[in-house]
Design an enzyme around this catalytic site. Structure first.
Site, PDB file in Angstrom:
ATOM      1  N   PHE A   1     -31.472 -22.732  13.285  1.00  0.00           N
ATOM      2  CA  PHE A   1     -32.209 -21.478  13.228  1.00  0.00           C
ATOM      3  C   PHE A   1     -32.263 -20.986  11.782  1.00  0.00           C
ATOM      4  O   PHE A   1     -31.221 -20.817  11.132  1.00  0.00           O
ATOM      5  CB  PHE A   1     -31.546 -20.395  14.089  1.00  0.00           C
ATOM      6  CG  PHE A   1     -31.753 -20.578  15.555  1.00  0.00           C
ATOM      7  CD1 PHE A   1     -32.885 -20.074  16.185  1.00  0.00           C
ATOM      8  CD2 PHE A   1     -30.819 -21.265  16.324  1.00  0.00           C
ATOM      9  CE1 PHE A   1     -33.073 -20.234  17.548  1.00  0.00           C
ATOM     10  CE2 PHE A   1     -31.005 -21.432  17.683  1.00  0.00           C
ATOM     11  CZ  PHE A   1     -32.141 -20.915  18.303  1.00  0.00           C
TER      12      PHE A   1
ATOM     13  N   ILE B   1     -27.499 -16.476  22.382  1.00  0.00           N
ATOM     14  CA  ILE B   1     -26.513 -17.563  22.419  1.00  0.00           C
ATOM     15  C   ILE B   1     -25.323 -17.217  21.528  1.00  0.00           C
ATOM     16  O   ILE B   1     -25.447 -16.459  20.561  1.00  0.00           O
ATOM     17  CB  ILE B   1     -27.143 -18.907  22.009  1.00  0.00           C
ATOM     18  CG1 ILE B   1     -27.749 -18.826  20.600  1.00  0.00           C
ATOM     19  CG2 ILE B   1     -28.169 -19.370  23.025  1.00  0.00           C
ATOM     20  CD1 ILE B   1     -28.264 -20.163  20.071  1.00  0.00           C
TER      21      ILE B   1
ATOM     22  N   PHE C   1     -39.313 -24.909  18.405  1.00  0.00           N
ATOM     23  CA  PHE C   1     -39.398 -24.478  19.808  1.00  0.00           C
ATOM     24  C   PHE C   1     -39.545 -22.964  19.948  1.00  0.00           C
ATOM     25  O   PHE C   1     -39.863 -22.474  21.033  1.00  0.00           O
ATOM     26  CB  PHE C   1     -38.189 -24.962  20.614  1.00  0.00           C
ATOM     27  CG  PHE C   1     -36.860 -24.504  20.077  1.00  0.00           C
ATOM     28  CD1 PHE C   1     -36.366 -23.250  20.369  1.00  0.00           C
ATOM     29  CD2 PHE C   1     -36.104 -25.356  19.280  1.00  0.00           C
ATOM     30  CE1 PHE C   1     -35.134 -22.826  19.867  1.00  0.00           C
ATOM     31  CE2 PHE C   1     -34.873 -24.952  18.780  1.00  0.00           C
ATOM     32  CZ  PHE C   1     -34.395 -23.680  19.070  1.00  0.00           C
ATOM     33  N   ASP C   2     -39.343 -22.216  18.879  1.00  0.00           N
ATOM     34  CA  ASP C   2     -39.479 -20.766  18.982  1.00  0.00           C
ATOM     35  C   ASP C   2     -39.570 -20.182  17.579  1.00  0.00           C
ATOM     36  O   ASP C   2     -38.998 -20.728  16.628  1.00  0.00           O
ATOM     37  CB  ASP C   2     -38.279 -20.168  19.729  1.00  0.00           C
ATOM     38  CG  ASP C   2     -38.514 -18.726  20.169  1.00  0.00           C
ATOM     39  OD1 ASP C   2     -39.645 -18.237  19.984  1.00  0.00           O
ATOM     40  OD2 ASP C   2     -37.583 -18.095  20.702  1.00  0.00           O
TER      41      ASP C   2
ATOM     42  N   TYR D   1     -36.830 -15.173  12.767  1.00  0.00           N
ATOM     43  CA  TYR D   1     -36.188 -16.473  12.893  1.00  0.00           C
ATOM     44  C   TYR D   1     -37.204 -17.535  13.271  1.00  0.00           C
ATOM     45  O   TYR D   1     -38.279 -17.256  13.802  1.00  0.00           O
ATOM     46  CB  TYR D   1     -35.085 -16.428  13.959  1.00  0.00           C
ATOM     47  CG  TYR D   1     -35.627 -16.291  15.371  1.00  0.00           C
ATOM     48  CD1 TYR D   1     -35.916 -17.419  16.147  1.00  0.00           C
ATOM     49  CD2 TYR D   1     -35.888 -15.041  15.921  1.00  0.00           C
ATOM     50  CE1 TYR D   1     -36.445 -17.285  17.419  1.00  0.00           C
ATOM     51  CE2 TYR D   1     -36.412 -14.907  17.194  1.00  0.00           C
ATOM     52  CZ  TYR D   1     -36.683 -16.036  17.945  1.00  0.00           C
ATOM     53  OH  TYR D   1     -37.216 -15.921  19.201  1.00  0.00           O
TER      54      TYR D   1
END
Length: 526
Positions: free
Chosen positions: A140, A97, A77-78, A67
């Site tokens: 995402f 989440i 951010f990731d 992802y």
């Protein structure tokens, strides 16, 4: 204590939602590029690539994904892709989440989708400092690589629907009596007698005594199945060490005969500490620890290729013979992750990129081209998104991108990955169209890919820019020889082909002439 466990009929399922089988939620039917809402809480899914088949994961399944997470303005951010390690978690257990739990259970194996997740299904009004602000809608890009389901244990298919449903309701050590209706047993056909097993009549209700003795999750750390991890105790949360993380573990290493060759962190002794991706431990151990969660206890089986190879190795407590498969019991006590790019300011990103470049240079000089290549790739990722950089920082970032991509191209040439070498040189030339090294290395890649005309174009352009460059001149000379050789082979090939065609033509002509010379056959009906 035994208890009845009766699976409902189709009619009963319609009447009583509480007794429904735990089937996966059906997501919206999408075409590639199409976006639809899942449920009524604002979660959206856009299909980027279709998956395989029709199966989707279910609550309780361990899923493996890649992802990339971004804010709506595109700020990343990731990313598991940047870390180079897929992310695993158990679906529907609150380990991620809520938007993920709801969205990923609509995906098929191999599917790639973009989820837009409102704050209420993400980090809410608190956000997740320092990277995710309060009330942030997140996106995402998720690819579902695989999942492990309890259904996988039912290899014969006879009891799959019943066992899969029943085992998910059980605790370790629990014993139950299942009453299974025909549609979840042997159906209309029943089952013929076999050996000591009696026949089951058509449309028969059956009873199964089922005891869940134990279960362990077994995963393949490497694609070639030469590093296997069996989880003895689950870890906490969903964070895992990344490349460059400092980990502290309890570790026992054994040979196949049980001989202990390494032991640290046991009986209150000092924990074993190492930094991942730094060749401080064998490759299999390095790869396996990045798949673990804090507190996880696992048994690793590591083939020689990922252990000590074909050489004898003197370890702390014993000698590991050549070509040994080794076994480790490992508990991940704690870890400190290497800072990711999205957690850095611009100065830190440039500094980190420079450090990775220097690490890559040292590895290249040591002949460790694959590891050097990874360092150069990591360096470029730190400075890939430079929209927030000042003009001076953009200049520094550009110089680093050029140097790292050029050096990485040299690695790829050494590794015979000529296509990637060509792509990396092209990236450099997009930034600096007159970069002689990039033209030279791309020409080398083209030669190996047999694109001689493209190679000649790059070499001539490089010589226009730097006519006295000795390396380019030598490559030009070698290319000319290759082109001569290629032209000779081509001429010989076509010469042989035309000769064969001419010979075949002569044979056909001779046959035709012979046929004309034969007397006409007699018509028996005349």
């Amino acid at each position: 204590m035994e208890e009845d466990f009766e699976l409902p009929t189709g009619d009963e399922m319609m009447m009583n939602n509480d007794d429904q089988l735990d089937l996966p939620d059906e997501g919206p039917m999408l075409k590639v590029g199409e976006e639809k809402e899942i449920g009524n809480q604002g979660l959206k899914k856009k299909l980027l690539k279709e998956g395989e088949g029709w199966d989707t994961p279910d609550n309780g399944d361990e899923v493996e994904v890649h992802y990339t997470g971004t804010l709506l303005d595109g700020t990343q951010f990731d990313s598991s892709r940047d870390r180079g390690t897929p992310f695993k978690f158990t679906l529907g257990q609150g380990q991620v989440i809520k938007g993920w739990d709801l969205g990923i259970k609509t995906m098929k194996k191999g599917e790639n989708a973009l989820f837009t997740i409102p704050a209420d299904l993400a980090y809410g009004s608190s956000g997740s400092a320092p990277t995710i602000p309060p009330n942030a809608t997140l996106q995402f890009d998720v690819e579902l690589l695989s999942w492990s389901s309890i259904k996988d244990i039912c290899k014969d298919g006879h009891f799959c629907p019943a066992l899969a449903r029943a085992v998910k309701t059980m605790k370790e050590g629990e014993k139950v009596l299942l009453t299974v209706k025909p549609q979840y047993g042997f159906g209309e056909k029943g089952k013929p007698a076999s050996g000591d097993e009696s026949a089951v009549p058509p449309n028969a209700n059956i009873q199964i005594t089922l005891e869940l003795v134990a279960w362990k999750t077994v995963t393949e750390v490497t694609d070639d199945k030469k590093v296997i991890k069996k989880i003895l105790k689950e870890g906490n949360g969903y964070e895992r060490p990344n490349e460059g993380a400092v980990v502290k573990v309890k570790l026992i290493g054994k040979l196949q005969d049980g001989t202990v060759f390494f032991k640290k962190g046991q009986d209150d002794s000092e924990l074993f500490e190492f930094k991942t991706d730094e060749e401080q431990v064998i490759d299999g151990l390095d790869k396996a620890v990045t798949t673990m969660k804090k507190g996880e206890l696992a048994l690793l089986t590591i083939a020689p290729e990922y252990a000590f190879g074909s050489s004898e190795s003197q370890q702390e407590l014993a000698v590991v013979p050549p070509n040994s498969t080794v076994f480790y019991e490992i508990e991940l006590v704690s870890f400190d992750k290497e800072k990711e790019s999205w957690d850095m300011n611009t100065d830190e990103k440039i500094e980190a990129a420079g450090k990775k470049k220097e690490e890559g240079n040292l590895l290249f000089k040591a002949g460790k081209y694959a590891k050097a290549s990874k360092r150069y790739e990591k360096a470029v990722k730190y400075i890939e998104y430079d929209s927030s950089f000042s003009e001076e920082e953009k200049k520094q970032a550009k110089a680093l991108k050029v140097a790292c991509n050029l050096n990485n191209a040299a690695c790829k040439l050494k590794l015979k990955d000529y296509k990637q070498a060509e792509k990396l040189c092209t990236k450099v030339l997009e930034l600096e169209s007159r970069n002689v090294k990039a033209l030279y290395r791309r020409a080398q890649a083209y030669i190996q890919l047999a694109d001689l005309d493209l190679a000649e174009f790059d070499i001539k352009k490089a010589l226009e820019i730097d006519p006295d460059n000795r390396d380019v001149k030598l490559e030009h000379k070698a290319l000319k020889e290759k082109m001569k050789e290629y032209n000779k082979k081509e001429a010989k090939f076509y010469g042989n082909m035309f000769a064969k065609m001419s010979k075949l033509g002569s044979l056909e002509s001779n046959k035709a002439e012979a046929k004309e010379a034969e007397p006409m056959s007699v018509d028996s009906e005349a």
